[in-house]
Structure formats: structure tokens, C-alpha cells
Design an enzyme around this catalytic site. Structure first.
Site, short mmCIF file in Angstrom:
data_model
loop_
_atom_site.label_atom_id
_atom_site.label_comp_id
_atom_site.label_asym_id
_atom_site.label_seq_id
_atom_site.Cartn_x
_atom_site.Cartn_y
_atom_site.Cartn_z
N GLY A 32 14.73 -7.04 -3.49
CA GLY A 32 14.39 -5.98 -4.60
C GLY A 32 14.06 -6.15 -5.88
N TYR A 57 2.72 5.08 -3.74
CA TYR A 57 3.74 5.15 -4.77
C TYR A 57 3.53 5.42 -6.06
CZ TYR A 57 5.83 1.92 -0.86
OH TYR A 57 6.09 1.67 0.37
N GLY A 94 11.29 -11.15 -1.89
CA GLY A 94 9.87 -11.12 -1.07
C GLY A 94 8.81 -11.22 -2.11
N ARG A 95 8.80 -9.70 -2.89
CA ARG A 95 7.91 -9.50 -3.86
C ARG A 95 7.79 -10.39 -4.89
NH1 ARG A 95 6.62 -4.03 -5.08
NH2 ARG A 95 8.33 -3.57 -3.91
N CYS A 105 -13.47 7.33 1.19
CA CYS A 105 -13.95 8.73 1.13
C CYS A 105 -12.53 9.40 0.78
CB CYS A 105 -14.54 9.29 2.49
SG CYS A 105 -15.44 10.76 2.31
N GLU A 106 -12.00 9.20 -0.32
CA GLU A 106 -10.80 9.89 -0.62
C GLU A 106 -10.95 9.73 -2.23
OE1 GLU A 106 -8.13 11.41 0.74
OE2 GLU A 106 -8.94 10.68 2.69
N ARG A 133 -0.76 0.71 -2.39
CA ARG A 133 0.52 1.22 -3.25
C ARG A 133 0.27 2.27 -4.26
NH1 ARG A 133 2.69 -1.84 -6.12
NH2 ARG A 133 4.88 -1.22 -5.80
N GLU A 161 17.40 -11.91 -0.69
CA GLU A 161 16.33 -11.72 0.26
C GLU A 161 15.05 -11.31 -0.90
OE1 GLU A 161 17.17 -8.77 2.84
OE2 GLU A 161 18.63 -9.77 3.88
#
Length: 461
Positions: A276, A362, A320-321, A389-390, A358, A318
Site C-alpha cells: 500500500g 477513485y 505493487g504500485r 460515451c460517458e 482510476r 507486498e
């Protein structure tokens, strides 16, 4: 501040002429830690990554495309490996996983964390030694657990009483004794988006510490004797900069270690504090380097073990990011530019929420720069949007881009290595982009672009 910095990326710094931004040091001094370490600008003002001009890469591989700086990713693996030299570093594959990345992290001495049967299949097919794989997940199926046992996965992080029963029966039937860790929900409110905070009580992961479920899970495993209980696991969330949450988590989970020792005369030898660790998405973000994280975490664990009279457990983390996130830049081509009543310019690119969800999911912030040239035009407030189309199809909410940005320009968005390709979709039937690894002037395709034939192949109606 952002206008000054964004303008600087386009060579607009008064006495400094266009194209002055030529070295990775220049880039990182201006926008700290946003860009991969090999990024620079050519004399013509184009960005280069891994020694390759992005205009060449766009011509060869098309846009949008994820450009992975292999030297940068490997350097970040080595940074964590050196910082946590006495511990195990598990690359969190959910951030981004493909066989080439599995091989890279394996070659750099890291372990691998997977959380589904599909991720496990990628890991095994890439040759990751199964004993260096950890298997997460809140709802592992019997088939997934069976595959993990048959492959000899190094450890399984159990997440529920149902899973303990399921895994115990499978292990007993096969005559094996898999190593397991218990995922503990420690009740820490991490300072992050609510969707990626994973240690508060009201969510799906792990065994509650406060309610006693975590201790009961340990007791059940020890009583059955089929599974080998190695330790406890805690993960408080993602994109975290403040280490105080890790301190609280370590204290609480180590107190449980001591409770298990006192009640069952068993001192568990391992502790995993998860990952994290945050990265820089904009110039406002200031993540700590790996060696600082290691120093703080080790100090917390050592101090608490001393207070509890516990032997210091073998630690694992751990990230990752923090490894893959900064190593990737997404390259787009501008299609249209609209000025909306002097409020802002809407710069539409040939990708969007299908390759980076994201921002919509988020409310994440990103940065962007024109990558194909320099500009001396004044900066204007812009919003980089996609082709879907958003109305919420936004890639970069607010950025200052040169006033002369135009169709055909290439736009680069840094920090897109984590949870962009891995969460990509085919919304509006848009094929997902390729991933191109670049190193020492050589580019290679590691995940090819999807085609319309790929999309139609699944449509059997």
C-alpha cells in the site's frame, strides 16, 4: 505552482529556451518522482523513455500504449530488495501482471503475491518458483486452492473460516501440509480512499481482531494440525504516505502474536505487514523512498517485539504500485480540442476510462505533458478526457497544457503502471492497449494490443 511546473515541461521557463528539459534529473527536479528514471527530452523537444523517442514508439506500436521503463522497474525492485534485505519482498501482482513482469521481478530476487487462479496461472506459466508465491483472496474456490496445493505454492493467506475448512479438507485428502498466514483486520483507518482502505472493521477482508475472530482462526488451525500456521498478515490499504497506520497495525497484530503465544505456547515465526505504499501522481505527492520505509517499519516491529518479549518474526511486505506504478507512462494521441467558454480546454485523446478507470473510480489525480514536441505557448487550464460515451470519462482532471495543443500531438501521462492495464476494460468495445517494455534503446512488445477479432472471438451468439 502546477502552472509553473506544467509550463516548464513544455520548455516555457522564460530564459530557458524550448527543449531545455533534457535529463531525468531535470524532470524529477521539476516534478519529483513522477517520471520513470530514464525519461528525458530530445533536442527536438520529444520525450524519450528507455532511450527511445516516443514518436518512434507511437509510429511502431500505435496509441494509446503503455510504455514500461524496464530499467526503472528493475531499479525499484532492487531498491526494495536492498532496503528490506533481511526480509521477503512480495511483488503484489494485482497492480499489473504479465509473464514478462513476473520474470523481471523473479530475476531481481522478489517473491510474488497473487490473488486469483488467473494470476496464479500467469505466475506459473512464466516460471516463477511456486515456493516464492503467496496466494491471497477473500473467496478462493476449491479449484483454485487445489491448483495452489498441487503446484506447491509457498504460502496461502487464509481469509475466512469457510476457507480454513475448505483448505484443511483438501490438504488432508492430498496428504500435504501447506503453510498459511491468517489475514487480520486490525481496525486501522488508513488515510486513503474508502474503496482501497482494507483494515477497518466494516469490509470483506480478513478476520476481525477486535471481535476475537482472528484468535479463534489461529486456535482452529492449531487444533486441527493439518495446516502449518506460520504467522499473521495485515494490510491497511493502498496509496498510503503516512506510516503511522503501519505502526498501529504492527502493534495490534504483534499483540495478537503474543496472545497466541501465551494461550497456546506457540510463537509464530512470520509477520506480513502488506503493502500500500504510495507513489507520486502529481507534484503534490511526496512518497518516502524504500530505505526510509524499511527503517521506520523495522523500528516499529523491533520496539514492539521487545516490549512484548517476542522474538522478532521474519518480516515480509507486498509492494505493487510502488514498484510498477512510476515505471509506466501511457502515451495517447490528441484527437480534438475544445475551449469551453474560457473555463478550460477539453483535450480528447484516443483512450480513456477503458485504459485508466482510476480517475472515474477513485477520483484519482494524474499529470500530463505534451510528449511529441516543446512549446513556448502560454499554459492554459485543461482537462484530458477520453473517447468513451460517458461524461465521467476523464483521464486527467486538471492540468496546465500549452495553449497551442492540437490534434495529432502526443500526450504522456506518467504513473500509470499500477491498476491501469490490470483494471482495463472493453467498454464501448474498445480494444485494450499494448504494453511495450523499453530498455537501453530497445523496445519489445510484452502484451499485444487487442484487436476487433479478439472482441468478436468471444461473441458466440
Amino acid at each position: 505552482m502546477r502552472a509553473h511546473e506544467a509550463g516548464a515541461l513544455h520548455g516555457d521557463l522564460g530564459s530557458r529556451g524550448p527543449g531545455w528539459l533534457r535529463t531525468p534529473e531535470d524532470v524529477n527536479a521539476l516534478l519529483p518522482q513522477l517520471w520513470p528514471r530514464t525519461v528525458t527530452r530530445s533536442a527536438a523537444g520529444a520525450l524519450t523513455i528507455g532511450g527511445r523517442d516516443v514518436r518512434e514508439l507511437a509510429a511502431e506500436y500505435g496509441t494509446p500504449a503503455y510504455l514500461l521503463d524496464e530499467a526503472d522497474l528493475r531499479a525499484r525492485c532492487r531498491d526494495f530488495r536492498a532496503a528490506f534485505a533481511d526480509h521477503d519482498v512480495y511483488y503484489a501482482g494485482k497492480a499489473f501482471l504479465c509473464r514478462a513482469v513476473v520474470r523481471m521481478v523473479a530475476e531481481e530476487g522478489l517473491h510474488l503475491d497473487v490473488c486469483t487462479g488467473g494470476e496464479l496461472a500467469v505466475a506459473l506459466s512464466a516460471g516463477m518458483p511456486p515456493e516464492r508465491i503467496g496466494f491471497h483472496g477473500n473467496n478462493k474456490s476449491a479449484a483454485e486452492l487445489t491448483r495452489a496445493l498441487d503446484a506447491g505454492v509457498g504460502r496461502i493467506i487464509v481469509d475466512s473460516f469457510d476457507e480454513i475448512a475448505r483448505l484443511t479438507e483438501l490438504a488432508r485428502t492430498r496428504g500435504v501440509r501447506p503453510k498459511v498466514l491468517i489475514r487480520v483486520t486490525v481496525g486501522v483507518e488508513a488515510h486513503t480512499h474508502e474503496f482501497i482502505a482494507t483494515a477497518h472493521e466494516d469490509q470483506k477482508f480478513g478476520f476481525s481482531l477486535a471481535g476475537g475472530a482472528a484468535f479463534d482462526a489461529a486456535a482452529r488451525i492449531l487444533d486441527d494440525g493439518v495446516l502449518e500456521l506460520r504467522g499473521l498478515h495485515s494490510h491497511i490499504g493502498s496509496q498510503i504516505f503516512d506510516t503511522s497506520g503501519f505502526e498501529v497495525s504492527a502493534r495490534r497484530v504483534l499483540a495478537l502474536q503474543a496472545q497466541i503465544r501465551d494461550a497456546r505456547a506457540v510463537e509464530l515465526p512470520e509477520l506480513d505487514l502488506g503493502g500500500g505504499f504510495g507513489i507520486a501522481y502529481t507534484s503534490q505527492d511526496d512518497p518516502a523512498p524504500a530505505h526510509d520505509l524499511a527503517k521506520r517499519i523495522n523500528k516499529i516491529v523491533d520496539s514492539e517485539c521487545d516490549a512484548l518479549k517476542l522474538a522478532v518474526p521474519h518480516l515480509s511486505i507486498e509492494p505493487g504500485r510502488a514498484i510498477v506504478g512510476p515505471a509506466v507512462v501511457t502515451l495517447y494521441e490528441v484527437g480534438t480540442v475544445k475551449d469551453v467558454d474560457g473555463i478550460r480546454s477539453y483535450v480528447s485523446v484516443d483512450g480513456g476510462m477503458s485504459d485508466n478507470i482510476r480517475t472515474a473510480l477513485y477520483d484519482a489525480s494524474y499529470s500530463a505533458t505534451v510528449a511529441s514536441r516543446s512549446s513556448t505557448a502560454p499554459p492554459v487550464l485543461a482537462r484530458v478526457v477520453g473517447k468513451h460515451c460517458e461524461s465521467g470519462d476523464i483521464v486527467v482532471k486538471d492540468e496546465f497544457l500549452p495553449a497551442d495543443v492540437q490534434p495529432g500531438d502526443l500526450l504522456a501521462v506518467p504513473g500509470t503502471g499500477a491498476y491501469c492495464r490490470s483494471m482495463a476494460s472493453n467498454y464501448n468495445h474498445v480494444p485494450r492497449p499494448p504494453v511495450v517494455a523499453v530498455r537501453d534503446g530497445v523496445a519489445r512488445l510484452i502484451v499485444r494490443r487487442e484487436t476487433e477479432d479478439d472482441l468478436l472471438a468471444l461473441d458466440v451468439g
